[in-house]
Every structure is written in C-alpha cells, then in structure tokens.
Scaffold this motif. Structure first.
Motif, PDB file in Angstrom:
ATOM      1  N   GLY A  97       0.812  -1.209   0.000  1.00 10.57           N
ATOM      2  CA  GLY A  97       0.000   0.000   0.000  1.00 10.57           C
ATOM      3  C   GLY A  97       0.844   1.255   0.000  1.00 10.57           C
ATOM      4  O   GLY A  97       0.332   2.353   0.198  1.00 10.57           O
ATOM      5  N   ASN A  98       2.122   1.124  -0.247  1.00  9.84           N
ATOM      6  CA  ASN A  98       2.969   2.313  -0.267  1.00  9.84           C
ATOM      7  C   ASN A  98       3.457   2.654  -1.665  1.00  9.84           C
ATOM      8  O   ASN A  98       4.403   3.397  -1.831  1.00  9.84           O
ATOM      9  CB  ASN A  98       4.133   2.134   0.690  1.00  9.84           C
ATOM     10  N   GLY A  99       2.835   2.083  -2.641  1.00 11.20           N
ATOM     11  CA  GLY A  99       3.177   2.449  -4.002  1.00 11.20           C
ATOM     12  C   GLY A  99       3.897   1.366  -4.778  1.00 11.20           C
ATOM     13  O   GLY A  99       4.164   1.523  -5.971  1.00 11.20           O
ATOM     14  N   GLN A 100       4.182   0.240  -4.119  1.00 10.90           N
ATOM     15  CA  GLN A 100       4.914  -0.798  -4.840  1.00 10.90           C
ATOM     16  C   GLN A 100       4.116  -1.321  -6.027  1.00 10.90           C
ATOM     17  O   GLN A 100       4.661  -1.568  -7.099  1.00 10.90           O
ATOM     18  CB  GLN A 100       5.240  -1.995  -3.936  1.00 10.90           C
ATOM     19  N   ALA A 101       2.825  -1.522  -5.781  1.00  5.69           N
ATOM     20  CA  ALA A 101       2.001  -2.071  -6.859  1.00  5.69           C
ATOM     21  C   ALA A 101       2.008  -1.126  -8.052  1.00  5.69           C
ATOM     22  O   ALA A 101       2.123  -1.548  -9.202  1.00  5.69           O
ATOM     23  CB  ALA A 101       0.575  -2.284  -6.372  1.00  5.69           C
ATOM     24  N   THR A 102       1.935   0.155  -7.752  1.00  3.62           N
ATOM     25  CA  THR A 102       1.939   1.138  -8.829  1.00  3.62           C
ATOM     26  C   THR A 102       3.282   1.136  -9.551  1.00  3.62           C
ATOM     27  O   THR A 102       3.337   1.199 -10.773  1.00  3.62           O
ATOM     28  CB  THR A 102       1.619   2.533  -8.270  1.00  3.62           C
TER      29      THR A 102
END
Ligand SMILES: Nc1ncnc2c1ncn2[C@@H]1O[C@H](COP(=O)(O)OP(=O)(O)OP(=O)(O)O)[C@@H](O)[C@H]1O
Ligand SMILES: Nc1ncnc2c1ncn2[C@@H]1O[C@H](COP(=O)(O)OP(=O)(O)OP(=O)(O)O)[C@@H](O)[C@H]1O
Ligand SMILES: [Mg+2]
Ligand SMILES: [Mg+2]
Lengths: 501, 302, 341, 362
Positions: A298-303
């Motif tokens: 939820g800290n941007g890794q997926a993005t």
C-alpha cells in the motif's frame, strides 16, 4: 469442538483432500500448514459450505452436521476471513459487515455493533466509510470485525498476514490470543510462514497432497520439523530459511559487479485524483546486482510494478534502461528496452489463464506476421525443460497449472528475452517452499549472469536473503537505502514506519 | 400559455408513466448486474397479454394483472437462461425481444381482441390547482401506483437486506458469493421484479393509456428505458428524471405543432439515445456503473 | 363511367388476347395459370389488421373471392425491401393474380417479367410514379383530389358549427403525408377561408399512445375537428376525439356505420374499393394488363367523400364540389397551391 | 480418458440440441395448430421456400451473404472482448454510405462498385469506432454505446431519405417522393452468376465466404489474431505484453462495424433487396447476424453453416408467409431454434458440473 473425519474431495483426476481428519478445540489456535495445492483452502471451503465434499463427516461436538451453504456454516458458528474477494468496494464498512446476515437492515444498530466489536478487539475503523477508501490494513480489520461480530466459535483465517505490516500482524495475533483465551473460541490459522505458525499457534496440522501428514502441539515441535513435513524431505534452514519465514542466518551478499547502472528510475511521480501514489521516486540498480525494494503493502509498490510493466504512465519522471531513456507511453517499450517483469499478480498481468502454456511463453515474442503453432510448441518445450515447468502438455491452458508452475512460466518468458534488467514483484507470493527455493536460486543465477534485478517485496526475510542493497519505500518515496550488511530488522522497521535511518 | 404548459405536462406525465414503471424495474435489475435488454419484450408481451386478458375477462384490471404476470414470466425465462444456464445475457435479451415481437404480432393477426381501459381518477379540489392539477390529479388509476412503487423500489435497493445483497452482487459477485449470497439467484429475483414492473409499464400502455393493442405497440420504449437508466447514472432519482425528460420531450414534440412550432422529427426521436450517450460521456468520471454490469457470474477456481 | 385508360403499345403475349381498349388480357382469366382454381395473392406493406387503409384492401379481396369461391393468400407487413421475394414466393404458390396493396411495394414489379410469375396477372395501385409495364395493370388515383374534397366536407361541417380550427394527425413526416395535409387544408379553406389547420407528425402510423397525445394536444389548442390520417393508431386516436365531440374523418374507408369509434366524414380512397372493381373485371375475364386505370373523384364511384349525417344541402354542396373536380372545373393542383400553404 | 469424455459430452450436447430443436419445433407446431393453421403445411412451406429447388436456394443464399458478413465481424469484436451489439445500426450506416457513393459519384462500373463497398465498410467501421473512442476517452461501456447508436443510425437513415438534397428519391413530375433513395446504378450492383429462376449466385456470397475464411485464418494463424485472443482473455496481461490495447480493441470494433457495413452494402447492391436505401432495409440482418456469431461461438468458419441455416429460415419464412401464415411466425420459430442451439451445451455442462465431479477443467 469441531471435528472433520475422513473428508475427501476430488476435482476430476486431482485429489484435493484425501481422507482428512482434523480436530479443532475451543480455546486454541490451530495452525494449518501446507504447500501450494496441499488442499488447505479446499478443506476450509468445505467447512464453509462453498464446496461439497465427496466423502467424510463433519462433527460439531458429537453431532454430525451438514453444511450446504455459507449460511449453514454461520449457523454452526463457523466464520472465515478470506484472503481475496470478500469486501465490496462501493459499499460502506457497516454494509459489508452485515452482508450475509438475515433479517432487516438496521444501520444504526450495525454501526453500533461495528464500533462495539472494534472497541472490544482494538480494531479501530469508521463504520460509515466506503471500503474502497480504506488501506489494506483497515480492510483486514473490517474482515475481522465482520467475522467476529457474528460471534463465531470457530474462526478461520486464510493467510491473513500477507497484506499486513509486522506491527499490524503482531496486533492481529494479540487479538487472536484474546479471542481464544478469554472468549474460548477456536481459531484455524492457515499460513505459509513457519515463524508465524510456531509463534502464534497451539496445535499445528500439516497437509501434503491432500493428506494429513503431521499433527502436533506446537510446543512439541520445531520449525525445522514442520518444514520437513510440509516439503516431504529435509530442508536446510540455511538457504531456505527465508522461504519459510524465518530470519536468515547471515548469507553473504552476492558480489556487486557494478559495471554501470542498468536501471535508473528518476523522480517518478504518479497521482490518482488527488492522491500521490509515487512521489519523486528515484532508484538505481546496477548490472549484476539485486536491489530489494522493501516496504509495507500500500505504499506504491504495486503502482511501481504496474509502471514497470507498462500498465501505468507516470505523471512525471523517467526510466532509463542501459543508460537510454525509455518512452513509457509506447506499448511494450520497456520490454523492447530489455526490461523483464515478473508481476505481483500473475493472474492479472502475468499470464492469460485460458491460453496454452506455449502461447503464454510466446506472449511477448515478436512472432512475425504468421504464427507457427509447431515452432511455438517446440520453443515452449525447450523452455519447459530449462525451467522445470511441469505441465500436462504445452497445449494445456495455464489455468490447469499449479501456482508455482504458472510463476515459472512467467519467469521463463521474461528471461528468455535476455533482459538486462529483471523486475520481480512479490515473486514468491503464494508459492510453496519448493517453488520459493527454486525462485531464489534462479534470481541469484540471473543476477550472477549480469542482469540487474529489482526485487519488490514486502517480506523482510526475502529482501535480506537476496538483495545486496535494500531500498525502503514509504508513502510512494524512497526513504532510505541500506547495504544488506548494515540492514537490521529494527532499522528497516523504523524506515518503513517513516523514521529516517 | 398556462394551459399550453398544462397540456404538455399532462401529456408528458402520460408518456412518462409506462417508462417510469419499467425504469424502476430495469434500474433494479441493473443494480444487480444484469444489463437487461429484454425489457422491451417484457413491455410488449405484457401489453399484449393485458389486452388479451381484458378482452377475455372483460376486466381491464385483470388485464393489468395479467400483464404483470407476463412480465414476470419473461423475467423468469431470462433469469433462468442467463443466470442459471449461463447463456450470454445479451443473446437471451435479443432472442426474447424477437420472440415477443414475433409472437404478439402473430397472435394479433390470428385473433381479434376487444379494447378495454382502466378507469380514470380525478381528485376533487387538487385537480383544480392551476398548472399541475390536470397533469397530476386526473390520470388513469395505475399511474398512482408509481407513488408506491418508486419509493418501494428505492427502499428495496437502498435499505432492504435484499437490496444490499443485490448491490453487492452487482458490484462484486465473487465477494458476494463467499459471503454466502447466492449471486445468480439474486439476479434472477431482480429480473422477476424487473419483469413485474416492466410488465406493469407495458400493460399500463395498453389497458391504461391506449385501451387497445396494436402491433409492436411499445415501439422501442424498452430501449428508451435502458437509455434512461444510463442517463440516470444508475441512480433511481436521475433515472426517473430521465424518463420524465424523454416523456416530456415526446409530449413537446407532439404538442409543439399545435403551438405553431416544428422541429426535425428524426432528431427528436433520436434525442433520448443521444442524451443517454452524452450523459455517459459527461459523467463518466463518476463511474457509477455497477462494476459487474453485464458480466456473468460463475463460481470458478483461480 | 369513364375509363380513362392510357393504351400502351405493347405486343400481345402469347396466349393472351388484346383487349378492346388496349392492353392484353391474360389467357384463361380468371384462372390464368389454368390449374383449375383461382387464387388471389395479396401483398401489403402495412398492418392488414389496422381496420383501415391496409385492411380494406385485403377485406375487399376476401369478400369478393369468397363470393366467387376463390382462395386468397394475404401477407401483411411486407418489408419494402422484401417485396420482390415476397412476390416470387406468391407466384410459386400458383396464384392467378398478384395484387400489391400499395405502391410502396412497386419494387416487386420486376417479378412479373420473370418466368416464375409467367402465368399471373398483376394488379398494382399507383398513386405515384410507378412505370407502366406490359404485365401489370396500374390503378391510380390522385390523392390531392380526395384530400381536397375531404377538406371541403370538413369545412362544411365546421362552417355549420362555426369552427375555425382543425387538426391533422399523421405518422412520419414524408412527402405524401405533407402533401395530404396541404390538400386537406386547402379544402377546408375553400369553405372557411380563415380556418387554421394544425398538422402533427407522430413519427409512427401505429403508435397509438403518441397519436392520442397528439390529438389531446390539438384538443387543448381548441381544435374542433381532427383527421386521424393514421394506420393502426386510427381507432385509439379517434376514440379520444370522440370524447371531445370533435368532427372526425376516416383515412380511406367508409366507416359511417361504426359506433366505436364514430366518424362524421368517410373519406373513401381505399385501394380496396378500386381493387374490388378490378376483381369484378377479372372475374369476367376483362381485366387487361399493360394499362393504367385512373380513378377520378367526381367521375368514378371511388374515390369519394361522404358526410355521414350531413344535411341535404351539405351533401349537395359536396356533390357539386366533387363533380367540379371531376369535370376539371376546379383545378386541384392550383387550388391546393393557392390555399394549402 | 479426456478424448472419451469429450465424445461423451459431444454426444450429450448433440442429443440435447436435437431434443431442443424438437421442442422448439413442437412448440411452433402447437402455436400454428392453436391458431388454426397446419403445422405440416408450414414445415413444407419452409422447406420449399428455402432448399427445395434452385430458386429457393437462390433466395436462401442471398440472405446468407449479409448474415455471414455481420457474423464474421461479430466474431472479431466478441473475441477481442469489445462486445459489439450495434450491428443493426452499422448495417444501416453502411447502406447509407454506400448509397451515397453509388448515387452521387460519377465513376464507371466496377470502380463504382468497389468504392461503394469500400465506403460502406469504412463508414460503418468509423461509426463503430466511435464507440471505441468513447470507451477510450471516457470509459463508456461499449455494449451500451453500440446499442444506443443503433437507434441513432436508424434516425440518421430516416433523415437521409426524407431530405431531397440528401438521398431522397427524385421526384417525377409532381408525384410524391417516397422516403427512400433512388435505385443505385447498375454499375454499382454486385454481379450475379446464373439466371433466375435457376440457381443464381451473387458476388456478395463469395465476398462473405472469403471474409469468413480470411478472418478465420487471421484469427488462428497471425500475430494479429493471437493478440486479439490475448486481449479478449486478459486485457491487462495483453497491455503488459506490449499490445496497444485501445488501438487493437478499437480496431476490432471498427472491423466488426466494417463487416456490418459491408453487409449493408450487400443488402443495397445485391438482389436481396430493392437496390435502394430504405429506413427498414436492414431487415434485422444486424441482430440476426449477431445471433449467428453467438450460435457459432465466435468461430467464423462455423458461422458459415449457421448463417446458411438462418438464411434458410428467412427464405423459408418468406415462402411460408406466401402460404398465408403470418410471417411473424418465422420470428417465433427462429427465436425458439436459436435457444435450442445455444442452450444445450451450457445446460449439459451445467448438469455435468452438478452430477459428476465438480469443476473438471474444461
Ligand atoms: N475448483 C477447482 N477445480 C479443479 N481443481 C481445483 C479446484 N480448486 C482446487 N483445485 C485443486 O485442488 C488442489 C488443492 O487446492 P487448494 O486450493 O485446496 O490448495 P491450498 O492448499 O489452499 O493451496 P494454496 O496454498 O495455493 O492456497 C490443487 O491441486 C488445486 O489445483
Ligand atoms: N486508481 C487509484 N485511485 C485512487 N487511489 C489509488 C489508486 N490506486 C492506488 N491508490 C492509492 O494509492 C496508494 C498506493 O497504491 P498502490 O496500489 O501503489 O500501493 P500498493 O503498495 O501496491 O498497495 P495495494 O496493492 O494493497 O493496493 C494506496 O493508498 C491506494 O489506495
Ligand atoms: Mg489456498
Ligand atoms: Mg389457377
């Protein structure tokens, strides 16, 4: 008390559960361990009435019971926290919580109950918030609240910690302890993480290929023993320790052959609406080096993973591969530039489940105008051998493969393009020990051959075991980069929490 | 001037009513995830059935009920074909529309029916209110059912347990399934409700508004209803507003020559569809569409 | 009774005999194909149960055929694009006479030249530009005449009641409906010069609900007469007009006897009436192909206009008006152009 | 084992289909009998009108061509996941554009025909492409927009044939002009081989068959087809694999529209119709063509026999109507038969899933 006796379930030729006996007692946390495809989920789905068993009995106390639907399960006091697919985004928290109940809907009562349960177990959440606005951790709380509100005597959690921070996991286990000790419920905890299981459970059952192969009080066994039972052979806790969720015994980092930076990310910024998901993220990965990007989900890794897969175009920033900037708006540009990706969610963006193994291996290839099935199959055959892909045939749909083999298909495809950079996002998510081991060996080998590897992971053990440098991501930005030698769980934990090292 | 407005308004109300009934049903079905294009079949079948029954029994009210029943039967067939046998819902819709048109046209040519019409209500005092008196207080009685059915539909969707489950099913059927909701059953039930209301709309058109049946009597009103739900961005209020806009536009079109104004008729006929498309273009950022709209649900392994 | 037939110079087909007034009479008429029975095939582009224009055509064929012991095959709602195939199919059914219900189906005519239709007679109504061919008999009228006379009759009734506002409700806005409205208006104005005609196009001859709303809107505008120039929606619209005690006219047929709904003026220009006359000739073996039969208002029995409960004076005036049209004393085209726009 | 299973399933499906057809026919027969007709007479008429002799075959094949064209296009869009249900409108747009070219361009014979067909395909492709564009720019649901645009297309054609400056037929003297266009010149018509009433094969049929074969080969054997399938099955992976999703999906929609437009041009230029642009000239070919594709499970080669079958129903239906049975009956029979063909495979698999071990990977 809940007892399963001789439960069997077949899916065509596959025996998912083979005469499984399992007894769960009130007041204990029962760990259920097993490799992928061992039949854990199937067993739980039978308990929940989502799948009908072929044989066996379910006993509640001493009474045999039938569970034909999830409602029956609820009536028997069985509740489950699913890992996937169980919250409905546009609905509010309280609506999600009361979903599956009977009788009329009473909003204020429901909200009050949510608050009451939240209060009791220390799971704060706003009952009127829409679920799609919540973080992963908050969603998990909602799942738990939903389950606990029904006052289940048996609570099943299917891999509940995979999306949680360590602090959140710890919090969860505190809640579970309370649930078990003071309220005398039973908990079934399904997990891959041995550390978690040994720390949190009272009894443990190991499934292998649908059969119960081991059963013990947790206090009477060891992680080593459990690992052996899961895999079916001895495992050295050295190399595979990380795979089993135990902190590594110091592993020497791979030599950094820093002949230049192969992947250079500069000031990557992605915004969705008003939310900045990636915030001027910059990172270099040298050829032959494994860099771990560690952080809580939820800290941007997926993005970032999506960005490097060509699914998201950044609002600002550049990606350079081998020194040359890549035009990220071009379809497949990153691939052409020599960047391979093992995506986080392989079903979403890694494979086409209904296409054959051969086709999936050829997805990214330049096939020429006409596609030759024969050549495609032959090429696939070679790769399958090289990467130990076990499949009924090269024409079988990828859907029919086990998770580990699906992941191998992805890796084989990405590596066969001879990339100079490999991005592996949560490459071991949902894989069993054997598959994880295999993945680690391959990643090291790839790096050894001079490929720059960016390992995006939420597993502390994994990055510590593989990476030579660890970058920590928090709220979409890199908050620190440590060499593995300096990295300790405490330091990383502080960074993840947003505290500068 | 006042009386012109009154005329258009009252004509608009009558032209809106059949749409409004059906739109309540279609709205509910779409919230449950079915983009139901057989609403045309439901309306047409019901219109025919209501007149046939009224002719046989001599009672327009019985006809109205028969219309509702026929709508329900079509909804039941659609539901079973697309949410039990899992046949593509658009195929089912197209086939049912063709079937209803063919069957009613066939039957109307092979038999004769007597016309019947339900009675008119004229509410004393209120009917004398200028401007809105005639349009709203002098109508065939089924129109007033809307006063119950609209709030009821709203309540069902937004407040009842059933509606909560419907919405869950329309948004995320997989999640609804593991929560123990029988996804396809809810969708079938939603289609029954849709059938009942679309049936009522069609029957109202025949035994309420016109008093007789003629071939292809609904003339695409079902598609207008779909356009209205889209125009309404899957909100009941806006959907009904859409119906009213379309009904009033038609009323204007029919009344304007009497006021000395003519407009291009093709453009006016196309207006509802154009408006629905524009609404989607303009409001698309809000993404109100039920996320599983039109997608079949099948429980499957990952 | 004049038979204003234009005689084309066509060579006689084998087995057919030349008629006295030109054209050829198919051999063996009425059993043209010589199979021992007489079958009439009717194709109609419209709803043959509309209780009006299209139905009248079929009804008259049926009535006549029944009296003669013939068979009628009728097919309604033939899509215009399907006309040719529909006609061929009829020929294959061994009909002796193919009758088109309206000139919209003129694209079926080429079939008359094809071998499959070799032994058939053809009857084609033509209110517009249908080219004459040797294998068909054309039957045409001048719609402006009927509409002008209908307007005149309407004007008489309006004059009697002192009304000046009339309405015309029809389906799609197409040339023929625009023209009809224009001629109707001219007719009214020739009696009531300050009369006003409101024309509404509902877009659909058969959408009853919309037709009713159009009539309702006209009633609210103070219209005292309405002409539902419609198809399937005629009755619904007229019933509404009846409740407002409006003067009503029929679109094509004689419905003075109808009680629900009621009509005050019957405008008879239905193709059925012309067809009936043709069938009479056909039965006698006198219906010649390759000719055009023009039906004249005021000359032939049809078309005509009837005031259902008119006073003797009204009837007389209308009679005179129609005779003047028939004798060309009234130039219809000029009259329509003068008063209609 | 697997092979044995499939044959068992195949047999069951075949049996269920046969049963379905019997039920559909029985229901239809019941309907005819109940309304005072003769079921056997109707069946005979269906047969005689569709395949009994060369004339019948001619008319059957005339209908088959546009149906097949629409179906081939529908296969493409359905495969890509950009599901197009607006063929009925696209057929009309094709006919409109074709009529415009054929009536307004002064060029010689074959070139005029080629331009007519090309322009029809292009215009309808662009029309369908609008749905793709709306999807790309504003996320508008493709099914919904293609459906709504059908009604716009109908009004557009109605408009065109009601405006004398546009495409309304020319007025002769002061006769009334109908809401239709003039007949397209002979040079713009598709050649037929053979003479009526003998078997007459129109060029349109050959175009349709060529299209079906071409698309079948393209879908199975080319990179384009491979990507199309990938896109339909998993658009996210496809994007990751370097497929330009919006472009490929948009193209699939446009292709499907173009084939529908071509079908419209065939309706305009072959003897199936009257060689005029008329508001109702699409005669449900668009809707039916879509059903053909769905019955054929989006396989262009399978669409050939299915389209033929629909052609049989259409020409047989016309013949049936000529015997005095209202032609609406054919719509009823057709709808029932479509269900009889579409339902059994699903019903059988549903039944299997319930009885035999659950969830055998298909
Ligand atoms: N619906 C299904 N159809 C066919 N096979 C299935 C189905 N569900 C599960 N299986 C098979 O049954 C076996 C057991 O699967 P299950 O999901 O129970 O494993 P698991 O232990 O939960 O694994 P994981 O750790 O991956 O969650 C696997 O081989 C799987 O492929
Ligand atoms: N499409 C979107 N619209 C609005 N917010 C978004 C969107 N995608 C992500 N976010 C928000 O941005 C933040 C980071 O998202 P991102 O998906 O990159 O994180 P993640 O680490 O992969 O977590 P997860 O997979 O659990 O969502 C989260 O708070 C998320 O809610
Ligand atoms: Mg599992
Ligand atoms: Mg004969």
């Amino acid at each position: 008390m809940l007892r399963l006796a001789g439960i069997s379930k077949r899916y065509g030729p596959v025996v998912a559960c083979d005469a499984v006996d399992l007894a769960v007692h009130q007041g204990e946390i029962h760990g259920l361990l097993g490799e992928n495809g061992a039949g854990k989920s199937t067993l739980m789905k039978i308990l929940l009435g989502l799948v009908q068993r072929d044989a066996g009995t379910i006993l509640r106390g001493d009474e045999p019971v039938e569970i034909g639907s999830p409602q029956d399960a609820v009536a028997l006091g069985i509740g489950m926290v699913h890992q996937h697919f169980s919250l409905i985004d546009p609905l509010t928290v309280w609506e999600n919580v009361v979903l599956g109940d009977k009788g009329r809907v009473d909003r204020s009562l429901a909200c009050a109950q949510v608050e009451e349960v939240a209060e009791r177990y220390g799971l704060p959440v706003d009952p009127t918030a829409r679920v799609d606005r919540l973080s992963a951790g908050e969603r998990q709380r909602v799942e738990l609240i939903k389950c606990l509100r029904r006052d289940p005597s048996v609570l099943i959690l299917d891999e509940p910690t995979s999306v949680l921070t360590q602090a959140e996991s710890a919090e969860l286990f505190t809640v579970l302890r309370r649930v078990v000790r003071t309220e005398n419920r039973a908990v079934i905890l399904i997990s891959h993480k041995l550390a978690e299981v040994t720390a949190a459970t009272d009894r443990v059952t190991v499934l292998r290929r649908g059969r119960v192969v081991y059963e013990s009080r947790t206090a009477d066994t060891t992680a080593q023993e459990l690992a052996k039972q899961m895999v079916g052979r001895d495992v050295s806790l050295k190399a595979e320790a990380a795979a089993l969720g135990l902190l590594p015994v110091a592993v020497s980092p791979a030599e950094v052959t820093s002949d230049g930076v192969a992947l250079r990310l500069r000031d990557l910024t992605v915004r969705y609406g008003g939310v900045t998901v990636l915030d001027r993220l910059s990172l270099d990965v040298g050829a032959g080096e494994i860099v771990g990007l560690y952080g809580v989900e939820g800290n941007g890794q997926a993005t970032l993973g999506d960005l490097l897969s060509g699914l998201v175009v950044p609002d600002a920033g550049t990606v350079e591969v081998g020194g040359a900037p890549v035009d990220l708006t071009g379809a497949g540009a990153l691939h052409k530039a020599g960047l391979g990706v093992v995506p986080e969610d392989r079903h979403r963006s890694g494979v086409v489940l209904d296409m054959s193994v051969a086709e999936n291996l050829a997805l990214k290839e330049d096939l020429g105008f006409f596609v030759s099935r024969r050549r495609m199959r032959a090429a696939a055959q070679r790769r399958a051998e090289e990467f130990n892909i076990v499949a009924p045939s090269m024409d079988a749909p990828v859907r029919s493969l086990s998770g580990g083999n699906q992941q191998r298909v992805v890796l084989a495809r990405e590596l066969s393009a001879n990339p100079s950079v490999l991005v592996a996002a949560q490459p071991t998510h949902g894989l069993d020990v054997g598959a994880i081991e295999d993945m680690y060996v391959r990643l090291r080998k790839v790096a050894g051959s001079g490929v720059a590897v960016l390992l995006i992971s939420t597993e502390l053990e994994e990055v510590m075991a593989l990476a030579s440098r660890i970058a920590v991501i928090s709220s979409g930005r890199i908050v620190g980069v440590l060499a593995v030698g300096e990295a300790t769980a405490e330091k990383l934990g502080m960074l993840v929490g947003g505290v500068a090292a | 001037m006042i009386s012109d407005v009154e005329t258009i308004l009252s004509s608009g109300v009558r032209l809106t009513a059949p749409l409004a009934f059906a739109a309540c049903g279609e709205y509910l079905a779409e919230r449950a995830g079915t983009l139901n294009i057989s609403v045309e079949a439901m309306m047409l079948g019901a219109a025919f059935g209501s007149i046939a029954t009224a002719s046989a029994t001599g009672s327009a009210t019985t006809g109205l009920l028969a219309g509702v029943l026929i709508g329900v039967v079509i909804g039941w067939i659609h539901g079973n074909l697309s949410h039990r046998a899992e046949i593509n819902t658009f195929v089912v819709g197209l086939v049912l529309n063709a079937l209803a048109l063919g069957l009613t046209s066939y039957l109307i040519t092979t038999s004769t029916f007597e016309g019947h019409q339900v009675w008119q209500v004229s509410i004393p005092v209120l009917r004398d209110i200028p401007l809105i008196g005639q349009p709203f207080f002098v109508e065939r009685w089924p129109v007033y059912l809307l006063l119950v059915l609209i709030p009821l539909t709203w309540w069902l969707v937004e407040r009842s347990r059933w509606g909560l489950e419907l919405r869950a099913v329309g948004e995320n059927p997989q999640a609804a399934d593991v929560t123990g909701i029988r996804v396809n059953k809810r969708r079938r039930q939603a289609l029954l409700w849709c059938g009942a209301l679309a049936g009522l709309g069609g029957a109202y058109l025949a035994v309420g508004e016109v008093g007789s049946f003629n071939q292809n009597m609904t003339a695409g009103r079902g598609y207008i209803v779909i356009a209205a739900v889209i125009f309404g961005a899957w909100r009941l209020g806006r959907t009904l507003l859409g119906c009213l806009v379309f009904g009033l536009a038609d009323a204007m079109r029919l009344a304007l020559p009497a006021l000395g104004i003519t407009l291009n008729s093709q453009l006016l006929v196309a207006a509802p569809y154009l408006l629905a498309l524009l609404a989607m273009l303009v409001f698309s950022t809000q993404h109100r569409e039920p996320r599983a709209l039109g997608q079949p649900f099948e429980r499957r392994s990952t | 009774q004049s038979n204003d037939a234009t005689a084309p110079s066509t060579p006689a087909t084998t087995g057919a005999s030349a008629a006295a007034d030109g054209g050829t009479i198919p051999a063996g008429e009425p059993d043209v194909n010589g199979d021992g029975k007489v079958v009439i095939g009717v194709l109609s582009p419209g709803d043959i149960n509309d209780k009006g224009y299209y139905q009248s055509f079929v009804d008259s064929a049926e009535a006549f055929a029944t009296s003669k012991g013939w068979t009628v095959i009728k097919r309604g709602s033939v899509p215009v694009a399907d006309a040719l195939n529909a006609a061929r199919a009829l020929c294959q059914q061994k009909v002796d006479l193919v009758a088109l219900g309206a000139s919209e189906l003129k694209d079926a005519i080429p079939a008359s030249e094809e071998p499959v239709c070799e032994k058939t007679a053809w009857y084609v109504p033509s209110s517009d530009n249908v080219p004459q061919t040797p294998k068909i008999v054309l039957s045409s009228d001048e719609p402006r005449q009927s509409m002008l006379a209908a307007g005149y009759a309407a004007g008489l009734l309006m004059q009697e009641r002192g009304d000046t506002k009339a309405g015309f409700v029809t389906g799609p806005e197409a040339d023929f409906s625009v023209l009809a409205a224009k001629a109707f208006k001219a007719g009214i104005k020739s009696v009531v010069p300050n009369a006003e005609l409101i024309t509404t196009y509902t877009g659909d001859f058969n959408d009853s609900a919309k037709a009713k709303e159009a009539v309702q809107a006209q009633i609210s505008q103070g219209v005292k007469l309405v002409y539902p120039y419609l198809g399937g929606a005629t009755d619904a619209a007229t019933e509404l007009a009846n409740t407002g005690k409006l003067i009503t006219l029929t679109p094509g047929t004689d419905r003075c006897a109808s009680t629900k709904p009621t009509f005050d003026i019957s405008v008879l220009f239905s193709p059925g009436d012309y067809f009936n006359a043709a069938l009479q000739q056909f039965a006698e073996g006198k219906l010649a192909m390759g000719v055009k039969r023009v039906w004249q208002l005021g000359v032939d029995p049809y078309p005509t206009v009837k005031i259902c409960k008119g006073t003797a004076e009204q009837t007389q005036k209308l009679e005179t008006f129609m005779n003047d049209i028939g004798s060309k004393k009234i130039d219809v085209t000029a009259e329509v152009d003068r008063l209609g726009s | 084992m697997i092979a044995r299973l499939t044959t068992v399933v195949g047999w069951r499906v075949a049996a269920a289909t046969a049963a379905g057809v019997v039920v559909a026919l029985a229901l239809s027969a019941l309907l005819i009998a109940a309304t005072g007709g003769s079921p056997s007479g109707a069946l005979e008429a269906l047969y005689r009108g569709s395949v009994a002799d060369q004339t019948a075959w001619t008319s059957t094949l005339l209908f088959t061509a546009p149906l097949l064209l629409v179906a081939v296009g529908a296969c493409v869009s359905a495969r890509s996941g950009y599901f197009n249900i607006g063929q009925e409108g696209q057929v009309l747009i094709g006919a409109l554009a074709g009529a415009w070219v054929a009536l307004r361009l002064a060029v010689a014979g074959p070139i005029l025909l080629i331009l007519t067909l090309a322009f029809a395909a292009l215009a309808a492709g662009a029309w369908a492409g609008l749905s793709a564009l709306m999807h790309r720019l504003r996320g508008v649901n493709v099914v919904v927009s293609t459906l709504l645009m059908t009604f716009l297309a109908q009004q557009l054609v109605a408009f065109a044939v009601n405006q004398s400056w546009f495409l309304q037929e020319s007025r002769v003297g002061d006769a009334v002009a109908s809401p239709q266009s003039n007949q397209v010149p002979v040079g713009a018509r598709l050649t037929s081989f053979g003479e009526y009433p003998n078997l007459q094969l129109n060029l349109g049929l050959f175009i349709a068959i060529a299209a079906a074969v071409l698309i079948a080969v393209a879908m199975a054997r080319t990179r384009w087809g491979f990507r199309l399938t990938m896109l339909g099955l998993n658009p996210v992976t496809a994007k990751h694999a370097g497929v330009r999703v919006a472009a490929l999906g948009g193209l699939a929609l446009a292709i499907s529209g173009a084939f529908a437009g071509l079908a419209g041009a065939v309706l305009l230029t072959s003897p199936v119709g009257t060689n005029r642009l008329q508001p109702g000239m699409s005669i449900n070919i668009g809707w039916d063509g879509l059903l053909v594709a769905l019955v054929a499970r989006n396989r262009p080669l399978l669409a050939m026999p299915v389209a033929l079958f629909f052609g049989v129903l259409r020409s047989g239906g016309g013949f049936l109507a000529a015997t005095g049975v209202p032609s609406f009956l054919v719509d009823v029979v057709k709808s029932l038969l479509v269900l009889a063909f579409v339902a059994p495979p699903v019903v059988v698999s549903l039944w299997r899933r319930r009885s035999v071990p659950e969830g055998v990977p298909a």
